[in-house]
Design an enzyme around this catalytic site. Sequence first.
Site, PDB file in Angstrom:
ATOM      1  NE  ARG A  47      -4.932  -7.505  -6.338  1.00  0.00           N
ATOM      2  CZ  ARG A  47      -4.206  -7.075  -5.294  1.00  0.00           C
ATOM      3  NH1 ARG A  47      -4.515  -5.951  -4.673  1.00  0.00           N
ATOM      4  NH2 ARG A  47      -3.146  -7.756  -4.891  1.00  0.00           N
ATOM      5  CE  LYS A 104      -4.188  -1.736   2.043  1.00  0.00           C
ATOM      6  NZ  LYS A 104      -3.796  -3.098   1.650  1.00  0.00           N
ATOM      7  NE  ARG A 127     -11.440  -7.766   3.374  1.00  0.00           N
ATOM      8  CZ  ARG A 127     -10.766  -6.764   2.807  1.00  0.00           C
ATOM      9  NH1 ARG A 127      -9.513  -6.563   3.069  1.00  0.00           N
ATOM     10  NH2 ARG A 127     -11.374  -5.959   1.956  1.00  0.00           N
ATOM     11  CB  THR A 156     -14.544 -10.580  -7.633  1.00  0.00           C
ATOM     12  OG1 THR A 156     -15.855 -10.412  -7.086  1.00  0.00           O
ATOM     13  CG2 THR A 156     -14.595 -11.616  -8.743  1.00  0.00           C
ATOM     14  CG  HIS A 157     -14.324 -12.976  -2.327  1.00  0.00           C
ATOM     15  ND1 HIS A 157     -14.101 -11.673  -1.929  1.00  0.00           N
ATOM     16  CD2 HIS A 157     -13.171 -13.631  -2.118  1.00  0.00           C
ATOM     17  CE1 HIS A 157     -12.868 -11.559  -1.478  1.00  0.00           C
ATOM     18  NE2 HIS A 157     -12.272 -12.721  -1.588  1.00  0.00           N
ATOM     19  CG  ASP A 196      -2.706  -3.685  -2.115  1.00  0.00           C
ATOM     20  OD1 ASP A 196      -2.766  -4.528  -3.019  1.00  0.00           O
ATOM     21  OD2 ASP A 196      -2.549  -3.982  -0.910  1.00  0.00           O
TER      22      ASP A 196
HETATM   23  C1  LIG Z   1      -7.026 -10.334  -3.800  1.00  0.00           C
HETATM   24  C2  LIG Z   1      -7.799  -9.082  -3.542  1.00  0.00           C
HETATM   25  C3  LIG Z   1      -7.142  -7.869  -3.532  1.00  0.00           C
HETATM   26  C4  LIG Z   1      -7.840  -6.697  -3.314  1.00  0.00           C
HETATM   27  N1  LIG Z   1      -7.186  -5.490  -3.394  1.00  0.00           N
HETATM   28  C5  LIG Z   1      -7.877  -4.358  -3.264  1.00  0.00           C
HETATM   29  C6  LIG Z   1      -7.248  -3.092  -3.455  1.00  0.00           C
HETATM   30  O1  LIG Z   1      -6.056  -2.980  -3.747  1.00  0.00           O
HETATM   31  N2  LIG Z   1      -8.013  -1.987  -3.299  1.00  0.00           N
HETATM   32  C7  LIG Z   1      -9.341  -2.049  -2.967  1.00  0.00           C
HETATM   33  O2  LIG Z   1      -9.977  -1.015  -2.861  1.00  0.00           O
HETATM   34  N3  LIG Z   1      -9.951  -3.236  -2.773  1.00  0.00           N
HETATM   35  C8  LIG Z   1      -9.253  -4.376  -2.912  1.00  0.00           C
HETATM   36  N4  LIG Z   1      -9.891  -5.580  -2.747  1.00  0.00           N
HETATM   37  C9  LIG Z   1     -11.232  -5.618  -2.110  1.00  0.00           C
HETATM   38  C10 LIG Z   1     -12.343  -5.618  -3.127  1.00  0.00           C
HETATM   39  O3  LIG Z   1     -12.341  -4.395  -3.809  1.00  0.00           O
HETATM   40  C11 LIG Z   1     -13.687  -5.829  -2.449  1.00  0.00           C
HETATM   41  O4  LIG Z   1     -13.890  -4.927  -1.457  1.00  0.00           O
HETATM   42  C12 LIG Z   1     -13.847  -7.195  -1.853  1.00  0.00           C
HETATM   43  O5  LIG Z   1     -13.184  -8.162  -2.587  1.00  0.00           O
HETATM   44  C13 LIG Z   1     -15.322  -7.557  -1.816  1.00  0.00           C
HETATM   45  O6  LIG Z   1     -15.874  -7.468  -3.105  1.00  0.00           O
HETATM   46  P1  LIG Z   1     -16.320  -8.747  -3.932  1.00  0.00           P
HETATM   47  O7  LIG Z   1     -15.971  -8.511  -5.352  1.00  0.00           O
HETATM   48  O8  LIG Z   1     -15.756  -9.970  -3.334  1.00  0.00           O
HETATM   49  O9  LIG Z   1     -17.909  -8.694  -3.857  1.00  0.00           O
HETATM   50  P2  LIG Z   1     -18.913  -8.690  -2.612  1.00  0.00           P
HETATM   51  O10 LIG Z   1     -20.257  -8.490  -3.202  1.00  0.00           O
HETATM   52  O11 LIG Z   1     -18.474  -7.763  -1.537  1.00  0.00           O
HETATM   53  O12 LIG Z   1     -18.794 -10.159  -2.025  1.00  0.00           O
HETATM   54  C14 LIG Z   1     -19.308 -11.268  -2.742  1.00  0.00           C
HETATM   55  C15 LIG Z   1     -19.493 -12.404  -1.748  1.00  0.00           C
HETATM   56  O13 LIG Z   1     -18.213 -12.797  -1.224  1.00  0.00           O
HETATM   57  C16 LIG Z   1     -18.321 -13.138   0.139  1.00  0.00           C
HETATM   58  N5  LIG Z   1     -17.491 -12.203   0.923  1.00  0.00           N
HETATM   59  C17 LIG Z   1     -16.952 -11.047   0.499  1.00  0.00           C
HETATM   60  N6  LIG Z   1     -16.208 -10.490   1.480  1.00  0.00           N
HETATM   61  C18 LIG Z   1     -16.296 -11.308   2.538  1.00  0.00           C
HETATM   62  C19 LIG Z   1     -15.749 -11.288   3.856  1.00  0.00           C
HETATM   63  N7  LIG Z   1     -14.934 -10.315   4.267  1.00  0.00           N
HETATM   64  N8  LIG Z   1     -16.053 -12.311   4.693  1.00  0.00           N
HETATM   65  C20 LIG Z   1     -16.849 -13.321   4.277  1.00  0.00           C
HETATM   66  N9  LIG Z   1     -17.407 -13.402   3.057  1.00  0.00           N
HETATM   67  C21 LIG Z   1     -17.136 -12.413   2.191  1.00  0.00           C
HETATM   68  C22 LIG Z   1     -19.776 -13.054   0.486  1.00  0.00           C
HETATM   69  O14 LIG Z   1     -20.366 -14.314   0.232  1.00  0.00           O
HETATM   70  C23 LIG Z   1     -20.290 -12.028  -0.505  1.00  0.00           C
HETATM   71  O15 LIG Z   1     -21.664 -12.137  -0.739  1.00  0.00           O
HETATM   72  C24 LIG Z   1      -9.231  -6.752  -3.024  1.00  0.00           C
HETATM   73  C25 LIG Z   1      -9.893  -7.979  -3.052  1.00  0.00           C
HETATM   74  C26 LIG Z   1      -9.215  -9.132  -3.321  1.00  0.00           C
HETATM   75  C27 LIG Z   1      -9.972 -10.416  -3.398  1.00  0.00           C
END
Ligand SMILES: Cc1cc2nc3c(=O)[nH]c(=O)nc-3n(C[C@H](O)[C@H](O)[C@H](O)COP(=O)(O)OP(=O)(O)OC[C@H]3O[C@@H](n4cnc5c(N)ncnc54)[C@H](O)[C@@H]3O)c2cc1C
Length: 298
Positions: free
Chosen positions: A174, A91, A275, A216-217, A123
Amino acid sequence: MTLLDRTLVRVLPAVPKPVVQLFSSRYIAGPTLGDAVTTVRALNDEGKRATIDVLGEEIAREEAASAIAQAYCDVFTAIEEEQLDSNASVKPTALGLDLSYDLCRENLELILRAAHGNFVRIDMEDSSKTSETLQLYRELREDGFDNVGIVLQARLRRTLDDIRSLAELAPNVRICKGIYLEPASIAFTDYDAVRANFVCALDALQKSASYLAVATHDEWLIGQALQRVRGADGYEFQMLLGVREHRASELVADGHPLRVYVPYGEQWYEYSLRRLQENPTMAGTIARSTVARVFGRS
Ligand SMILES: Cc1cc2nc3c(=O)[nH]c(=O)nc-3n(C[C@H](O)[C@H](O)[C@H](O)COP(=O)(O)OP(=O)(O)OC[C@H]3O[C@@H](n4cnc5c(N)ncnc54)[C@H](O)[C@@H]3O)c2cc1C
């Protein structure tokens, strides 16, 4: 998330730190580099790659920023010695961006050299840092550092323009939704609009990026990405430690490269709060248990 959960999520910062630590331990390897090494080795054994993050952000003293830069150098030494399949994510504010752009850049250069050809992802933090972070990336690439990548956030309205202006560098990107809540003037605030912009970014990056990391998740977005990357080279999925681990294993079993973001360090609090705030069930559970404690019912 219920309306009650959403309301309670806002009061999470009032939750006692030990409670936050208890519920967030799944998201963090532990306080030491040794903890990160153990976690990465276990992930590698499951066929997953890793990216190590030294926790710490919005650093306000030059010595603290230098200490984090040194910690990253140690990370790369450990990766080499332990023969781990891992790179690192940094970061800019952890490396001193809030103090001075030049200090941050010097620290980044130090880490890029210590990586010995391994890769460093910068990041992306909140929107007040976007332009400087992209400028850092551009300058480093123009100065010949090829082992560096950037993050773009689908939440931001500027992202498609940023993809266009970075295209000449054939960047390693990313793409994620973006964790920082931003005003509607500069960001999409509607869940589906963020998803739609993520898909537009995927399409644009497939044409212009040299390597695409889909972070993404979100099952719907994973599906959109799968339709686009099947049979292609130069991509990977990325997920956070402790989130949707089973789904990550399925992607690996289906032959997709997958990298897990592994944070470690003493400064776990801010990362943990973010988180927990996006965990659909955990935030409400914690907040409710805290409210119960406040009212003497636990
Ligand atoms: C490898 C990686 C690097 C990242 N780097 C950055 C970055 O540099 N800058 C930045 O701004 N953001 C970063 N992010 C965070 C990202 O922007 C999102 O805030 C985060 O990934 C949640 O978004 P989502 O796409 O998973 O969708 P969401 O709609 O938030 O989540 C989809 C589903 O995933 C599951 N889930 C998500 N988060 C959680 C949790 N904490 N605990 C349990 N279940 C969960 C739930 O089932 C949820 O319904 C990063 C994410 C990842 C995976």
